[in-house]
Design an enzyme around this catalytic site. Structure first.
Site, mmCIF file in Angstrom:
data_model
loop_
_atom_site.group_PDB
_atom_site.id
_atom_site.type_symbol
_atom_site.label_atom_id
_atom_site.label_comp_id
_atom_site.label_asym_id
_atom_site.label_seq_id
_atom_site.Cartn_x
_atom_site.Cartn_y
_atom_site.Cartn_z
ATOM 1 N N HIS A 44 29.441 40.305 34.106
ATOM 2 C CA HIS A 44 29.680 41.679 33.653
ATOM 3 C C HIS A 44 31.191 41.917 33.627
ATOM 4 O O HIS A 44 31.964 40.971 33.839
ATOM 5 C CB HIS A 44 28.950 42.685 34.560
ATOM 6 C CG HIS A 44 29.235 42.512 36.024
ATOM 7 N ND1 HIS A 44 30.454 42.838 36.590
ATOM 8 C CD2 HIS A 44 28.476 42.030 37.049
ATOM 9 C CE1 HIS A 44 30.434 42.587 37.882
ATOM 10 N NE2 HIS A 44 29.244 42.082 38.200
ATOM 11 N N HIS A 47 33.456 40.481 36.414
ATOM 12 C CA HIS A 47 33.837 39.068 36.278
ATOM 13 C C HIS A 47 34.878 38.907 35.169
ATOM 14 O O HIS A 47 35.807 38.108 35.282
ATOM 15 C CB HIS A 47 32.613 38.204 35.951
ATOM 16 C CG HIS A 47 31.500 38.337 36.942
ATOM 17 N ND1 HIS A 47 30.306 38.951 36.646
ATOM 18 C CD2 HIS A 47 31.419 37.981 38.250
ATOM 19 C CE1 HIS A 47 29.536 38.939 37.715
ATOM 20 N NE2 HIS A 47 30.182 38.371 38.709
ATOM 21 N N CYS A 152 24.011 37.005 54.739
ATOM 22 C CA CYS A 152 23.763 37.660 53.436
ATOM 23 C C CYS A 152 23.737 36.554 52.376
ATOM 24 O O CYS A 152 24.755 35.897 52.143
ATOM 25 C CB CYS A 152 24.858 38.670 53.083
ATOM 26 S SG CYS A 152 24.678 39.272 51.366
ATOM 27 N N CYS A 155 26.165 37.046 49.389
ATOM 28 C CA CYS A 155 27.556 36.634 49.639
ATOM 29 C C CYS A 155 27.615 35.169 50.046
ATOM 30 O O CYS A 155 28.687 34.587 50.067
ATOM 31 C CB CYS A 155 28.184 37.425 50.784
ATOM 32 S SG CYS A 155 28.371 39.166 50.499
ATOM 33 N N CYS A 173 24.560 44.212 54.760
ATOM 34 C CA CYS A 173 25.764 43.639 54.144
ATOM 35 C C CYS A 173 26.677 44.783 53.690
ATOM 36 O O CYS A 173 26.223 45.673 52.967
ATOM 37 C CB CYS A 173 25.378 42.772 52.950
ATOM 38 S SG CYS A 173 26.809 42.284 51.980
ATOM 39 N N HIS A 176 26.835 44.264 49.622
ATOM 40 C CA HIS A 176 25.615 44.430 48.825
ATOM 41 C C HIS A 176 24.684 45.514 49.337
ATOM 42 O O HIS A 176 23.688 45.829 48.698
ATOM 43 C CB HIS A 176 24.876 43.088 48.722
ATOM 44 C CG HIS A 176 25.671 42.048 47.986
ATOM 45 N ND1 HIS A 176 26.485 41.145 48.629
ATOM 46 C CD2 HIS A 176 25.810 41.814 46.661
ATOM 47 C CE1 HIS A 176 27.081 40.385 47.725
ATOM 48 N NE2 HIS A 176 26.699 40.763 46.532
ATOM 49 N N LYS A 326 31.388 49.281 44.311
ATOM 50 C CA LYS A 326 31.842 48.085 43.604
ATOM 51 C C LYS A 326 30.803 47.700 42.559
ATOM 52 O O LYS A 326 29.613 47.620 42.859
ATOM 53 C CB LYS A 326 32.007 46.919 44.593
ATOM 54 C CG LYS A 326 32.448 45.644 43.921
ATOM 55 C CD LYS A 326 32.221 44.421 44.789
ATOM 56 C CE LYS A 326 32.521 43.162 43.987
ATOM 57 N NZ LYS A 326 31.896 41.965 44.507
ATOM 58 N N LYS A 329 25.601 43.452 40.297
ATOM 59 C CA LYS A 329 24.199 43.423 39.885
ATOM 60 C C LYS A 329 23.321 44.129 40.915
ATOM 61 O O LYS A 329 22.476 44.949 40.564
ATOM 62 C CB LYS A 329 23.764 41.965 39.738
ATOM 63 C CG LYS A 329 22.390 41.818 39.167
ATOM 64 C CD LYS A 329 22.025 40.348 39.034
ATOM 65 C CE LYS A 329 20.542 40.214 38.772
ATOM 66 N NZ LYS A 329 19.838 39.494 39.821
HETATM 67 N N1 MSP Z 1 30.939 31.792 43.730
HETATM 68 C C1 MSP Z 1 31.831 32.611 44.463
HETATM 69 C C2 MSP Z 1 33.276 32.195 44.243
HETATM 70 C C3 MSP Z 1 33.593 30.781 44.607
HETATM 71 S S1 MSP Z 1 35.236 30.375 44.231
HETATM 72 C C4 MSP Z 1 35.498 28.934 44.961
HETATM 73 C C5 MSP Z 1 31.649 34.056 44.025
HETATM 74 N N2 MSP Z 1 31.140 34.235 42.809
HETATM 75 S S2 MSP Z 1 30.799 35.651 42.123
HETATM 76 O O1 MSP Z 1 30.024 35.356 40.942
HETATM 77 O O2 MSP Z 1 30.222 36.519 43.077
HETATM 78 O O3 MSP Z 1 32.152 36.197 41.564
HETATM 79 C C6 MSP Z 1 33.110 36.666 42.389
HETATM 80 C C7 MSP Z 1 34.328 37.184 41.654
HETATM 81 O O4 MSP Z 1 34.007 37.982 40.518
HETATM 82 C C8 MSP Z 1 35.077 38.121 42.572
HETATM 83 O O5 MSP Z 1 35.891 37.473 43.477
HETATM 84 C C9 MSP Z 1 35.871 38.910 41.584
HETATM 85 O O6 MSP Z 1 36.978 38.154 41.219
HETATM 86 C C10 MSP Z 1 34.919 39.050 40.400
HETATM 87 N N3 MSP Z 1 34.189 40.324 40.464
HETATM 88 C C11 MSP Z 1 32.841 40.506 40.544
HETATM 89 N N4 MSP Z 1 32.587 41.849 40.553
HETATM 90 C C12 MSP Z 1 33.737 42.538 40.470
HETATM 91 C C13 MSP Z 1 34.084 43.889 40.436
HETATM 92 N N5 MSP Z 1 33.195 44.847 40.472
HETATM 93 N N6 MSP Z 1 35.402 44.195 40.344
HETATM 94 C C14 MSP Z 1 36.362 43.238 40.298
HETATM 95 N N7 MSP Z 1 36.072 41.965 40.341
HETATM 96 C C15 MSP Z 1 34.775 41.560 40.420
HETATM 97 O O7 MSP Z 1 32.014 34.917 44.787
#
Ligand code: MSP
Length: 522
Positions: A44, A47, A152, A155, A173, A176, A326, A329
């Protein structure tokens, strides 16, 4: 674009003495990574926020001539993915194979210029994980013991008493907002506690973590809570979806240990040290603040344990927040990439995300805010100036502008803007860098109003001045809105150069069209 790895691989097959014709060309190297995303759901705009930011920095560094390598990918092992696949009734590999396609499609849609896409299920990565975990074992840095704690799965992390939230007497969590699970099992620990002093030194005495406030936050936590050893394996009977421990096949490697190693496996560690040594000293990890602990305390300690130098920078940003929470999903408050692209186009979306980029503070997003950024900057300022100047050059000068001198006040404004732009980009402040471009374009619009080229008998100088201003601003906007800026460059007939090489008064223009670049919303 995505094939460039093969060229780079070829390059590394050439002996150093023969590369670049044996001439020692001094070129800066820039290696940039995003977190690797869990492909349990589609990405989304949260990311996209991280990925477009990394893409912007990669494009900027390519533009200024740096030898750039941009890595993204997916984090495919672990309980979270195992469960997501179970829920769908498919085996995990089939599930991630399907999901990873979405990531690639969305990044293509958003024009993400990654050089390599890593999947943690790729053989070369698994090989690195096996080697590194064996290395820690060989060094006596792992031991087996019992573990119990609140977990969690979203996470993929245990939460301590000081970290979790209590709702209805049950631990939840903090991210979440879901109840945590109690886990108790035999596991392998990594002796993380031995790295407390090392970590404090890194956090307090180096500038690796940016902005520094995040380093302070982690250092304070270390001082307050100390540092405990971390479990880096899971019994296979519970988490079967992972890399097996080479020295104990009853266990799989903890997904975070597996995932962090992507940053070094993707550039050849440990088998291709030449390639690794070329990129690693220039490593910049872009992450959200939710994964700060993993990317500092855990990652740096693992690197130290493996005798690998630390990355150059960890660039941490805050969250996109929707209705106070934040975006994510599980919170059910996601804004989709499609929605953004439908409303603002690809470049409009990229621009909005980068203009709102805030490393330190969460940004509460609303459609009104997005519309406002898009309309008042892209449509009213950039788009409007291109259209006005394009039309005037065609109407008054048959579309041709010969090189001439640039109005002094504007020439100074251009030089200053280029200078601050480069400084902001070097300090990773993309939003302010964009601000300097928009400020310059506002000056351009004001200059049109003041000089009224349509009333002048010979408006060559005014219009040439404006074309030069447009060229400079277009170069500045290029890493963020590359398709639009390429269209401007094409319409006005100028090459996109580096900000430093942009010399005023030398370039002539043949304006082919005066495009409407952005249609206003609302
Ligand atoms: N798989 C782990 C990361 C491993 S790196 C060695 C993970 N993945 S995740 O799919 O949950 O994505 C995390 C990243 O997505 C966050 O660190 C952030 O950079 C980004 N974001 C996800 N949601 C976000 C927001 N709502 N706002 C800003 N960034 C966001 O954690």
């Amino acid at each position: 674009m995505h094939n460039s790895i093969s060229l780079k691989h070829l390059y590394y097959c050439i002996p150093i003495s023969l590369r670049d014709g044996g001439v020692n060309i001094s070129m800066s190297v820039f290696y940039i990574t995003t977190p690797i995303y869990y492909p349990n759901a589609r990405p989304h705009i949260g990311h996209a926020y991280t990925t477009v930011f990394a893409d912007t920095l990669a494009r900027y560094h390519r533009m200024i001539g740096d030898d750039t390598f941009f890595l993204t990918g997916t984090d495919e092992h672990g309980l979270k993915l195992q469960r997501a696949a179970e829920k769908k009734g498919v085996d995990p590999k089939t599930f991630v194979d399907e999901m990873v396609v979405y990531y690639k499609e969305y990044w293509k849609l958003l024009n993400i210029s990654y050089d390599w896409f890593i999947r943690t299920t790729d053989d070369y990565h698994v090989h690195t994980v096996e080697k590194m975990i064996s290395e820690l074992h060989r060094k006596g840095l792992l031991y087996k013991d019992r573990y119990s704690g609140w977990y969690c799965a979203s996470c993929e992390k245990y939460y301590s008493e000081t970290e979790y939230e209590v709702v209805d007497d049950k631990p939840h969590c903090p991210i979440h907002k879901k109840p945590l699970e109690w886990l108790e099992e035999e596991t392998y620990y990594f002796k993380l506690s031995e790295y407390r002093d090392f970590m404090l030194d890194v956090l307090e005495k180096t500038e690796i973590v940016y902005p520094k406030s995040y380093a302070v936050e982690v250092a304070n936590r270390l001082k307050k809570e100390g540092l405990r050893d971390v479990s880096i394996a899971r019994p296979k009977e519970r988490v079967s979806w992972g890399v097996e421990l080479p020295f104990d096949r009853e266990y799989t490697v903890y997904v975070w240990f597996d995932a962090l190693l992507n940053y070094i496996s993707a550039i050849g560690y440990p088998d291709d040290l030449q390639r690794f040594n070329h990129y690693w000293p220039a490593a910049h990890h872009v992450i959200g603040k939710d994964i700060l602990w993993f990317h500092t305390v855990i990652w740096f300690s693992v690197l130290k344990a493996l005798d690998i130098p630390l990355p150059k920078k960890v660039l941490v940003h805050a969250f996109l927040v929707n209705r106070g929470i934040k975006m994510g999903k599980s919170a059910g408050n996601v804004i989709s990439i499609e929605y953004m692209v439908d409303r603002y186009g690809v470049d409009g979306t990229r621009y909005i995300l980068m203009r709102l980029m805030n490393m330190a503070k969460d940004v509460d997003v609303t459609q009104e805010l997005f519309d406002n950024v898009y309309n008042t900057e892209l449509a009213d300022v950039y788009g409007n100036l291109i259209r006005r100047v394009g039309v005037l050059v065609k109407r008054k000068l048959k579309g041709r502008l010969e090189p001439t001198s640039v109005e002094q006040g504007i020439a100074e404004a251009i030089e200053n803007a280029l200078d601050s732009y480069s400084k902001e980009m070097e300090r990773f402040d993309v939003s302010r860098a964009l601000g300097t471009a928009i400020e310059l374009l506002r000056k351009g619009n004001a200059y049109v109003n003041e000089t009224k080229p349509w009333q002048q008998s010979d408006p060559s100088k005014s219009l040439y001045t404006l074309a030069e201003l447009i060229r400079a601003a277009t170069v500045m906007l290029h890493p963020v809105i590359p398709s639009t800026t390429s269209r401007t460059a094409e319409s006005f007939g100028f090459p996109i150069t580096t900000p430093k090489e942009l010399r005023l008064g030398e370039n002539g223009y043949t304006v082919k069209e005066s495009p409407i670049l952005f249609k206003k919303t609302g």
